[in-house]
Scaffold this active site. Sequence first.
Site, mmCIF file in Angstrom:
data_model
loop_
_atom_site.group_PDB
_atom_site.id
_atom_site.type_symbol
_atom_site.label_atom_id
_atom_site.label_comp_id
_atom_site.label_asym_id
_atom_site.label_seq_id
_atom_site.Cartn_x
_atom_site.Cartn_y
_atom_site.Cartn_z
ATOM 1 N N TYR A 1 -17.099 8.798 -22.535
ATOM 2 C CA TYR A 1 -16.761 10.181 -22.160
ATOM 3 C C TYR A 1 -15.312 10.312 -21.702
ATOM 4 O O TYR A 1 -14.681 11.344 -21.909
ATOM 5 C CB TYR A 1 -17.732 10.709 -21.097
ATOM 6 C CG TYR A 1 -19.020 11.200 -21.712
ATOM 7 C CD1 TYR A 1 -19.020 12.361 -22.477
ATOM 8 C CD2 TYR A 1 -20.206 10.502 -21.581
ATOM 9 C CE1 TYR A 1 -20.181 12.816 -23.089
ATOM 10 C CE2 TYR A 1 -21.380 10.936 -22.182
ATOM 11 C CZ TYR A 1 -21.355 12.102 -22.928
ATOM 12 O OH TYR A 1 -22.489 12.552 -23.531
ATOM 13 N N GLU B 1 -40.395 -14.753 -17.614
ATOM 14 C CA GLU B 1 -40.019 -13.777 -18.639
ATOM 15 C C GLU B 1 -40.431 -12.368 -18.227
ATOM 16 O O GLU B 1 -39.663 -11.422 -18.337
ATOM 17 C CB GLU B 1 -40.677 -14.148 -19.983
ATOM 18 C CG GLU B 1 -40.397 -13.154 -21.102
ATOM 19 C CD GLU B 1 -41.214 -13.408 -22.365
ATOM 20 O OE1 GLU B 1 -41.785 -14.518 -22.493
ATOM 21 O OE2 GLU B 1 -41.293 -12.490 -23.206
ATOM 22 N N ASP C 1 -43.840 -16.505 -22.351
ATOM 23 C CA ASP C 1 -44.998 -16.443 -23.235
ATOM 24 C C ASP C 1 -44.970 -17.633 -24.189
ATOM 25 O O ASP C 1 -43.882 -18.073 -24.597
ATOM 26 C CB ASP C 1 -44.954 -15.168 -24.089
ATOM 27 C CG ASP C 1 -45.263 -13.924 -23.282
ATOM 28 O OD1 ASP C 1 -45.685 -14.062 -22.105
ATOM 29 O OD2 ASP C 1 -45.087 -12.817 -23.840
#
Lengths: 547, 371
Positions: free
Chosen positions: B102, B200, B252
């Site tokens: 911006y 995680e 995982d």
Amino acid sequence: MVDKPIVNNNNDLRSISPAEFFEKNRHLLGFDNPIKALLTSVKEAVDNSLDACEGHKILPEIFIQIQKLGETRFKMIVEDNGPGILKEHVAKAFGKLLYGSKFQTFGGKQGRGQQGIGISASVMYGQLTTGKPARIITRTKGQKNALVQELKIDIKTNEPQIITEASIEWKHEHGTRVEIELEAKYMEKKASVVEYVRQTAVVNPHAKITYIDPEGQKTVFDRVVEKLPKEAEFIKPHPYGVELGVLLRMLKETSTRALNSFLTTEFDKVGSTTAEEILKTSGLDPKIMPKLLSVEQADKLIKAMHGCKIMSPTTTCLSPIGDENLKKALEAEYDLEFAFAVTRPPSVYRGNPFLIEVAIGYGGELPADQPVKLIRFANRVPLLYQQGACALTKSITSVDWKNYGLQQSGQNVPNGPAIILVHMASVWAPFTSESKEAVAHYPEIIKEAKLALQEAGRQLQLYVGKKQKKQLAVRKADMFKLYAIELSEALSALTGKPKEPIHKQLNKLTEEMLKLGAIEEEEAKSAEEKARTPKRKLGAFKGVDEE
Amino acid sequence: MGAVKGKSKQEVLKALEEEAKQVVEAIEKMKNPAVKIPLRALTNVYFDAKQRMIKLGDKTGSRTFYNVNQAKKFMQTMLVAAQIKSLILQNSPTLDTRQLFYLLRGTMPNSEEDKFDDQDESDAIIEDVEVIIDALREELGLIAVPKGVIAGPLVIEDVASGDIIDYTKMGAAGGAIPASVEPENFRFKKCTADYILVVEKYAVWNLLNQQRYWEKNNCILMTGKGQPARAERRLLARFEKELKLPIYVFCDMDVYGYYIYSVYKQGSINLAFFSEKAAAPSAKYIGFNVDDYKNFKLPKTALIKMNDDDLKRIKEVKAYDWFKSKEWQAELDKLAAFGYTIESDALVAKSIDFTSKTYLPEKIKKKEWLD
């Protein structure tokens, strides 16, 4: 068309005169509506004038005027500097349908004539719609005065009726003027009289044409070439172009007394060896009297003629405009930046010699965002109607114009500031219908036209390419100058040096780089770099992208 | 504590100025101005086996002004550099890259052309400026949005505010990792932890925090909520280099979990230039892995069948140089052969306390990890 029988209520048969036939079928002959009727009338008269001048080695000077007499009533005036017409021929030339030199029996040469039914049809049309006779003024060289005749046609007998006749003084030494009053509608747009005149001027650069429209506006199409076109020679029919009906008539009318001499005498490119081969193939006796041949035997003969290898027809029957003349003429009639023309060598379709000429004009007055202007001609006569049905249009749309600097979507007429002219010259131009506004789709014709268009297209591409390069250079310069403003400001902020000197120096550098052509080199380098760098963004896979 | 050396604001300013100076000099000498930019493509990314991290090679590309395809980018590079200089000089608070967009936005004089079409354009140029002057985004006063949380025996000083933060007193939410964890903003005051545990998933972190795992095991408990952002990775690197603590990563049991571990440990391809400051090469993979399933007798309800995408991704990961060690090749083969994945959340199927009381302590005690 001449002996067409019709059945009346009493169920008895009688033949009708050509004039009667015209009265009932004028839509077939180019008089379908008041707009087209005016155009066809002008066309017939101008064709006559040009043919007459060329036939007598006179550089044509043609005057055309359309006068408005009432809302739908006009007078057409066409005047030429031709040889004039002998008194005994005037009435028949203008007052009898299907009369004149235009109706050759066999063989032929390139000419405008075959396009129309003749000026007498215009006389007839005027008479039918206004009841007024046509007025003819003509003077041959050496005559003291000019002859004036007012003529009508007797519809039942197809014979001229001379209404008045006089002898007057005339400003021209020789020439002919025809005036016909007729019901018509005058259009300014496409397929208008002025467009016809303009196009006629393009393909007849040896003619000077003056045109005065109903408003009195005068347009002069000056002579561009001071030389008459090479005269087309009459040739005998080529065996490949002959059909059974024609052969039967030729057999009947020949003065030869044996089939082998019939072949060598009456046909183009048939010598004794070829004649022998044809007769051997047909199994016919070379000594038969041609007149005695049965239809079955004639059929055998024609099959043998079409099956044997025969040299291509003589092409002296053609009279091309010539690439240089065509280019000059196009440039004279349109305000262009670029023009190029091609005349192809003669080729053959079904035993008929023909040749194609193409000219392309680019830029200038032509609008950039519209389909290109197509103008088609057969034997120097503009084809103003049935653009979509014409083989010449087909050859234009089947060229990939994107390769030649124009825009095109699919097989459509390309877009761009261009004019494409195609001229087909032939002993016998094949038309799709009686109104003779579209050339039939013979593959040989389309192929030749395509070759010519592609050749001209390549020249167009060279020109457009150069032009685009120049424009690109201007755009490039603008781009660098624009970016230089922001760049010098950022550099000034980063280094603390004043902005103006950096900006000035950058603009100086931009000029220098453009002058040296150094910017292109950079492009080539970065294209190489690009080729070496894989395009796939790495690590961009499902569920494991960073951030 | 030997910090990974970052650039100070003065050094960043100097580097920006030097780059601009050589550009101006080229212009004065009537030469095509150019900046050298290290290439950030796969062709210039390699795995440094000795240092165990993904690094950017020394191939550079040249961005020049007098090139039709590069002129605008060249100008944009200088615009971004000038904007960064101005922010540093104003002592501005750190900004997000969208906020910078911006500031840069606008059309050029007497033209309808935008200086930057969208944030993607300015983001790419920001990364260019990072590698041109070899400084991190954080050092340029810009941030990437962080998402990680930590808890444990760590006390830091938030330099700008002077606040002292004790991560043992953060309650159920834990302490958020700030956008900039550079030493000049985020100063370590005291740490008594024995190791760092990175998990995680937030759900796993949340359960362990409620169970006061960090207290019972004297460690720092941290999560980057899936794929970590820059701040979490940079913080873990600082933990390794400055506190010299062992680091364990718990993910995982699937190829995506394994890859997240590798990003913490060795860095990533996209941000290869960031690895030296944000990789923790000593980190160990504590689990979950294929052998754990049998060893800890997990119920079948913990299993999820793999799909074709998973198998394809295993093949891809197997081909990365940083997964070429024997044990990781074997682990990936085992995973593919097993055909199931196990989420770290799924361990509750055994029991709620299983992760905190049995699984993690046992694995760490027995040093059963992958490196």
